[in-house]
Design an enzyme around this catalytic site. Sequence first.
Site, PDB file in Angstrom:
ATOM      1  N   PHE A 233      86.964  69.748 -15.508  1.00 17.14           N
ATOM      2  CA  PHE A 233      87.340  70.223 -16.851  1.00 17.14           C
ATOM      3  C   PHE A 233      86.382  69.598 -17.852  1.00 17.14           C
ATOM      4  CE2 PHE A 233      89.173  70.491 -20.961  1.00 17.14           C
ATOM      5  CZ  PHE A 233      89.882  71.676 -20.968  1.00 17.14           C
ATOM      6  N   ASP A 342      80.871  62.780 -18.077  1.00 18.28           N
ATOM      7  CA  ASP A 342      81.868  63.133 -19.090  1.00 18.28           C
ATOM      8  C   ASP A 342      83.002  62.095 -19.033  1.00 18.28           C
ATOM      9  OD1 ASP A 342      83.982  64.133 -20.532  1.00 18.28           O
ATOM     10  OD2 ASP A 342      83.916  66.159 -19.665  1.00 18.28           O
ATOM     11  N   LYS A 373      88.683  61.532 -27.273  1.00 19.18           N
ATOM     12  CA  LYS A 373      90.047  61.037 -26.982  1.00 19.18           C
ATOM     13  C   LYS A 373      90.275  59.617 -27.502  1.00 19.18           C
ATOM     14  CE  LYS A 373      91.308  64.208 -23.323  1.00 19.18           C
ATOM     15  NZ  LYS A 373      92.503  64.982 -23.369  1.00 19.18           N
ATOM     16  N   THR A 397      78.266  71.791 -39.451  1.00 22.80           N
ATOM     17  CA  THR A 397      78.626  71.339 -40.801  1.00 22.80           C
ATOM     18  C   THR A 397      79.058  69.871 -40.805  1.00 22.80           C
ATOM     19  OG1 THR A 397      79.393  73.559 -41.341  1.00 22.80           O
ATOM     20  CG2 THR A 397      80.079  71.793 -42.817  1.00 22.80           C
TER      21      THR A 397
END
Length: 518
Positions: A233, A342, A373, A397
């Site tokens: 994931f 990751d 997280k 942005t």
Amino acid sequence: MAGVMQWLSVASRRSLVLSRTAEWNASGTLKTVPLLTRGAHVETSSARIEKLVPNEYDGPLVKTEVPGPKTKELIKELDAVNKNAATVQSFVDYDKCLGNYMVDVDGNRLLDTFAQISSIPIGYNHPAIIDVMKDPANLSLLVNRPALGVFPSGSFPSTLANVLLSVAPKGLSRVQTMMCGTCSNENAVKQALMWYRGKKRGGPPTQEELESCVIGKEPGCPPYTVLSFKGSFHGRTLGCLTLTHSKPIFRLDIPSMDWPYASFPRMKYPLEDFEAENRAEEDRCLKEVVEQMEKGLATGRDVAAMIIEPIQAEGGDNHASPYFFHQLQKICKQFGSVFIVDEVQTGCCTTGHFWAYESWNLPEAPDMVVFSKKMQAGGYYFKDEFAVDGPSRVFNTWMGDPPKLMLLGAVLDIIKRDNLITVARESGQVLLDGLKSLQDKYPDLLSRARGMGTFAAIDCKDPDTMGKVSRIVKNKGVFMGTCGTQSIRFRPSLVFQPHHVDIALDALDSTLADISVQ
Ligand code: PSZ
């Protein structure tokens, strides 16, 4: 009998941990460890427990069925607005939450072992965080959200250096902030692809490349790929979805890039009984990786980067050995590909290491490490050589959110002050020992207890049992997450202490007893 003996040894080891805690803090007050639920069965521990979060509640308190009537009403109200409220488990009264305890709008106080999908570092409403938010000197940073790529505040460079780089993986001297785990992965992968293409091209882009890329064609958009693993994931954006292989619900109906993937090892437990089988399983997966890398080179579809979780989380808490990751790093080096780890879910101490990859003892750090997280701020660290080769190549942005870095600064201070890496290790040991004992006690219901620090999980007999466990245990006052098809997972915050583990295990034990007699 063996199960009972093991349970006893767990209990005695646990009291050792508690008495050591009491030694550390002579002023600690005597606290009770209640065994939750309506009707109030309360157990009292003779150990003196130092609470890492001052004034934290003594235990769960369940007043209504969970979810309760107010939550059910609010789910209807929300669904009338967004037609997407089916996933809501509880509406939360955040004013009343403290430490490891989440209080819902029905007044139920649950021990939270899931911590907002593993994203709360030091518990709810920790005073250190509240102080940062209350400080008038921080007000203008809180109310003015900058476009960081063009108008950062004067304090931004030193904040990055003092906060984020203070915990940078060794050798990864650069950091880019982003807004969530997914967009951090998305941009880390883009940056890796740009680096790979730049290396191959060896100079500025041609006119033909500049013209073809804006319509998504070669040679400006090369057919290079990123390799990921089955069960992974990495996020749900269009790009990251190609790298995500855990559940159909994530990818159904979405067009995808044709990128390679390899198997992630499926280990047999207990690990010490299946060493040879597990090594063979890892070699099988490594062989697939090499085949994909070779195929890529042979077809002009080079594998520019590989992305992997240290422990596959959403995919069911799948672990691999340090050997596996050593080999992956070697393969990436051999093929000139970027090795991206990751650590969105594994990062920030929860595994008993600041970064989970540290447990592998690699000869050097991965090329990029992605976080979010528990780190509060999203982003990725990278080695100097992988820096972008020009302005506006990685940009949007906001590109992050400075107040989250202020929070992280306070979080890191508490992690150091309270030695929370050690707490994660100690609580993790108690948790894993306890899960193994429960697995011995309920062999028909549980298997494959596994964990690193408090990042732990256990498999239920089938998906239906997992659903039952999570529902019943919640009604006994403990919130537990699920993952994969049939696993219960633990993702508490870093202030989850051994006495919290006891409460969670007692609730799980009583839940399994209920299920056994059904
Ligand atoms: O259903 C979902 O979208 C979920 S449930 C848990 C996650 C996502 N985890 C997020 C996550 C992760 O665990 C890893 C290893 N990498 C990336 C992500 C994406 O992070 P967010 O959700 O912050 O975009």
